[in-house]
Design a protein around this motif. Structure first.
Motif, PDB file in Angstrom:
ATOM      1  N   PHE A  22       2.208   7.842  11.249  1.00 57.12           N
ATOM      2  CA  PHE A  22       2.972   6.676  11.673  1.00 57.12           C
ATOM      3  C   PHE A  22       3.535   5.908  10.482  1.00 57.12           C
ATOM      4  N   ASP A  23       2.999   6.175   9.292  1.00 56.87           N
ATOM      5  CA  ASP A  23       3.536   5.520   8.095  1.00 56.87           C
ATOM      6  C   ASP A  23       4.931   6.016   7.758  1.00 56.87           C
ATOM      7  N   ARG A  24       5.290   7.191   8.250  1.00 58.01           N
ATOM      8  CA  ARG A  24       6.631   7.732   7.978  1.00 58.01           C
ATOM      9  C   ARG A  24       7.646   7.327   9.033  1.00 58.01           C
ATOM     10  N   VAL A  28       8.867  -1.312  14.118  1.00 61.67           N
ATOM     11  CA  VAL A  28       8.869  -0.292  13.075  1.00 61.67           C
ATOM     12  C   VAL A  28       7.408  -0.043  12.740  1.00 61.67           C
ATOM     13  N   LEU A  29       6.887   1.103  13.108  1.00 59.38           N
ATOM     14  CA  LEU A  29       5.452   1.337  13.030  1.00 59.38           C
ATOM     15  C   LEU A  29       4.940   1.366  11.604  1.00 59.38           C
ATOM     16  N   SER A  30       5.751   1.821  10.668  1.00 56.97           N
ATOM     17  CA  SER A  30       5.294   1.910   9.278  1.00 56.97           C
ATOM     18  C   SER A  30       5.089   0.533   8.660  1.00 56.97           C
ATOM     19  N   THR A  31       5.955  -0.410   8.974  1.00 60.41           N
ATOM     20  CA  THR A  31       5.856  -1.762   8.408  1.00 60.41           C
ATOM     21  C   THR A  31       5.238  -2.758   9.360  1.00 60.41           C
ATOM     22  N   ARG A  32       5.054  -2.358  10.615  1.00 61.63           N
ATOM     23  CA  ARG A  32       4.476  -3.217  11.645  1.00 61.63           C
ATOM     24  C   ARG A  32       5.339  -4.458  11.904  1.00 61.63           C
ATOM     25  N   ARG A  33       6.613  -4.321  11.765  1.00 60.23           N
ATOM     26  CA  ARG A  33       7.542  -5.417  12.041  1.00 60.23           C
ATOM     27  C   ARG A  33       8.153  -5.198  13.414  1.00 60.23           C
ATOM     28  N   CYS A  34       8.036  -6.194  14.255  1.00 63.54           N
ATOM     29  CA  CYS A  34       8.505  -6.086  15.632  1.00 63.54           C
ATOM     30  C   CYS A  34       9.538  -7.170  15.917  1.00 63.54           C
TER      31      CYS A  34
END
Length: 657
Positions: free
Chosen positions: A256-258, A315-321
């Protein structure tokens, strides 16, 4: 041909994968609880009368039947035996069932006062007698409550029981040849295998396959959604090498980091998270559960809003929603609860387990909206000289209450959009059981079943929906077709029905036939009739289409049935046929399903120059009669739901027992 799947640990699977099995109390659980002894009184109650022993095998246990998507329905229990404290013991049962081989004594069902066999309604009993559906082997009835181990751990006694119940069931396939059913199931399995390889050969790791150009596309954040959404389907189709490759990719390549692209939270939950959870329930592979926990933690940032309504994208890599729209579709907010609840019952991380409450908080907003709507209706009933309190008092004390008070009802079919800012509903807009609201209504009943039939608030919410539908959303065309209508603007009724709405007869029939539904005989009869008539309408979506495949919706205007949109490979109608077949045993529902598969093979299948099967493509216009034009799209749910429901319709009832 059909793989059996253990239900003992499955209290909550992916969206349409609910299994209510009789709960088995182990001799040694993680809480060191001693099992109750099987009393003479309980034993006598179970063995009397003999007719009851014949009817017990009519229980339909359907678990882990489907991968999830916005508009799916994993297989759901029809009628089952359940313990009243099943919900509190699901974690123990899940852990105990994955420990490995157990002693024979551990496999014996402990019947007690809080565990009850299924009692069909009188109508169902009469129907079973007339059609000779009851099994005549009392031993099979007794053995039906035996704990089914996974295929690799199955005891000799269990295998012998499975063989005996298959023999007994040969007489229950009314109006349908078993050999024909097996051949059709094999044909659908081969189609599913070819569909998977069409994707895996050229697009493995991508979110979806473009079947015409034979390339992959990442339109869900680059998570390999096709793989995750198909895990349980590959297991159920018994495609072992394909399943092993998919799981190995999940272990080694899924990161998920990618994922650096916006992913729609709703789609990720119902396809990726649900796929991982259901595959873990089927295989007990701890790596799948760890991936599900990791994904859930990243998705938790979507709930960092003042209203509790989740952001639409992350965005799962940055955890920004974030949410680009001011309001979200009802289905996107109200169709994630099953998945979080299932994960909560399986994992040990307290934070992940608590995410279910963030998701369920939406029902608090629903109750607030319904209460406010009732108060508004009460105020409208008030006259200029009377207050709301006085009218309410008069309604309770007067011999003849005001007519407007008598006509007040709970309008539980909600508006189609919810504001992100405060969680309020956009009134005055679209109100429908179809897109974009459909699966919210579906989840109400399934959450009730998932919780062991104990959370009555969810059943009552579903009952309110059905009553509202019966009052205002059911319309009959001049040709006798029953439609689920929709409203837009100032209560303007449109004679329009979405294909998405075909989920409704399935859950309606399940509720009507479930032994634990707190319904009167009249309600059961009325709901059953409505489910049957709506299922016929869903069949007409295909039967009246020139291509034999359904468009996205139909309209009835000036005495004409008009169809619009292309064929999107959707599973809702097939799900309805599956449920109706299992509960009514009418062979016509199998024929309806097979007709759809034949037309998929004729019009939607993509074939290469060398004759190889390259998957299925969306049809641009379902009304085209000869060679409908294909588009370069193949949704993930064609394998995880559409083909899977087709397969299950032609499998024996003992499959997924």
């Amino acid at each position: 041909m059909c793989r059996r799947v253990d239900c003992s640990s499955v209290q909550a699977l992916r969206v349409k994968q609910l299994c209510c099995c009789a709960v088995v109390r182990k001799n040694a659980t993680t809480r060191s609880m001693k099992p109750r002894r099987r009393s003479m009184r309980a034993t006598a109650r179970f063995r009397k009368p003999a007719s009851m022993r014949k009817l017990v095998p009519l229980i339909v246990l359907l678990c882990a039947a489907t991968a999830t998507s916005t508009y799916n329905v994993e297989a759901f229990l029809a009628n089952a035996c359940s313990s009243t404290d099943a919900g509190s013991r699901v974690a123990d049962a899940s852990i105990a069932s994955r420990r490995g081989p157990t002693d024979k004594a551990d496999l014996v069902m402990q019947l007690s006062a809080d565990q009850c066999p299924f009692y069909p309604s009188e109508h169902a009993i009469q129907r079973a007698k007339l059609r000779k559906q009851c099994f005549n082997n009392g031993h099979i009835a007794d053995a039906y409550h035996f704990l089914h181990q996974r295929p690799s751990l199955r005891a000799r006694e269990v295998r012998a029981f499975d063989a005996s119940i298959e023999v007994a069931q040969e007489t229950s396939e009314l109006g349908f040849d078993r050999d024909v059913a097996r051949k059709r199931a094999l044909a659908i399995r081969e189609a599913a295998n070819a569909t998977w390889h069409a994707y895996a050969d050229v697009a493995f790791g991508a979110d979806e396959l473009r079947p015409l150009s034979r390339t992959g596309v990442d339109n869900f954040g680059g998570l390999g959604i096709m793989i995750l959404d198909s895990l349980s389907a590959l297991w159920i189709f018994d495609l072992e090498p394909e399943y092993a490759r998919a799981v190995e990719w999940t272990r080694t390549a899924l990161s998920f980091d990618r994922s650096d692209k916006d992913a729609i939270v709703f789609e990720v939950v119902i396809r990726a998270l649900a796929g991982l959870v259901s595959a873990f329930e089927l295989s007990a592979d701890a790596a799948l559960l760890r991936s599900a926990e990791d994904l859930a933690m990243r998705l938790s940032f979507a709930y960092l809003t003042e209203s509790g309504i989740p952001h639409q994208k992350c965005v799962l890599s940055t955890r920004r929603c974030s949410s680009q729209a001011n309001a979200l579709p009802l289905a996107e907010v109200g169709t994630v609860q099953l998945e979080y609840r299932a994960l909560s019952a399986l994992c040990n991380d307290s934070f992940v387990r608590g995410l279910r409450y963030s998701a369920e908080d939406f029902y608090r907003l629903v109750e607030q909206h319904l209460d406010a709507s009732e108060m508004l209706a009460l105020e409208e009933c008030a006259t200029s000289s009377q207050s709301v309190d006085s009218i309410a008092s008069a309604a309770q004390s007067a011999d003849e209450p005001l007519s407007c008070i008598e006509e007040l009802h709970r309008n539980a079919v909600l508006p189609a959009r919810v504001r992100v800012s405060d969680g309020s509903f956009l009134t005055g807009g679209l109100i429908t059981l179809g897109s974009p609201s459909d699966s919210y209504f579906e989840y109400l009943l399934k959450i009730w079943a998932q919780g062991g039939y104990r959370e009555q608030r969810f059943f009552e919410m579903f009952r309110d929906v059905v009553e509202h539908v019966e009052r205002e959303f059911v319309g009959m065309s001049s040709t006798g077709d029953l439609l689920l209508l929709e409203m837009a603007g100032e209560a303007r009724v449109h004679y329009k029905m979405d294909h998405f709405s075909c989920f409704f007869p399935a859950v309606l029939m399940l509720a009507a036939q479930c032994a634990f539904s707190p319904l009167s005989s009249g309600e059961r009869s009325r709901w059953t009739k409505l489910a049957e008539e709506l299922t016929e309408t869903c069949h007409q979506f295909y039967a009246r289409s020139p291509s034999g495949l359904s468009g996205e919706h139909v309209r009835y205007d000036r005495g004409k049935w008009m169809q619009f949109g292309g064929y999107e490979l959707r599973p809702e109608a097939i799900e309805a046929f599956f449920v109706m077949w299992r509960l009514t045993r009418q062979a016509k529902y199998r024929e309806y399903a097979w007709s759809i598969f034949e037309q998929m093979e004729k019009h939607a299948k993509v074939v290469s120059s060398d004759g190889a099967h390259r998957g299925y493509a969306v049809i641009k216009d379902a009304k085209a009669s000869r060679r409908p034009k294909k588009t370069d799209v193949m949704h993930t749910f064609v394998l995880s739901e559409t083909l899977q429901y087709l397969y299950l319709i032609f499998c024996d009832d003992t499959f997924l027992s």
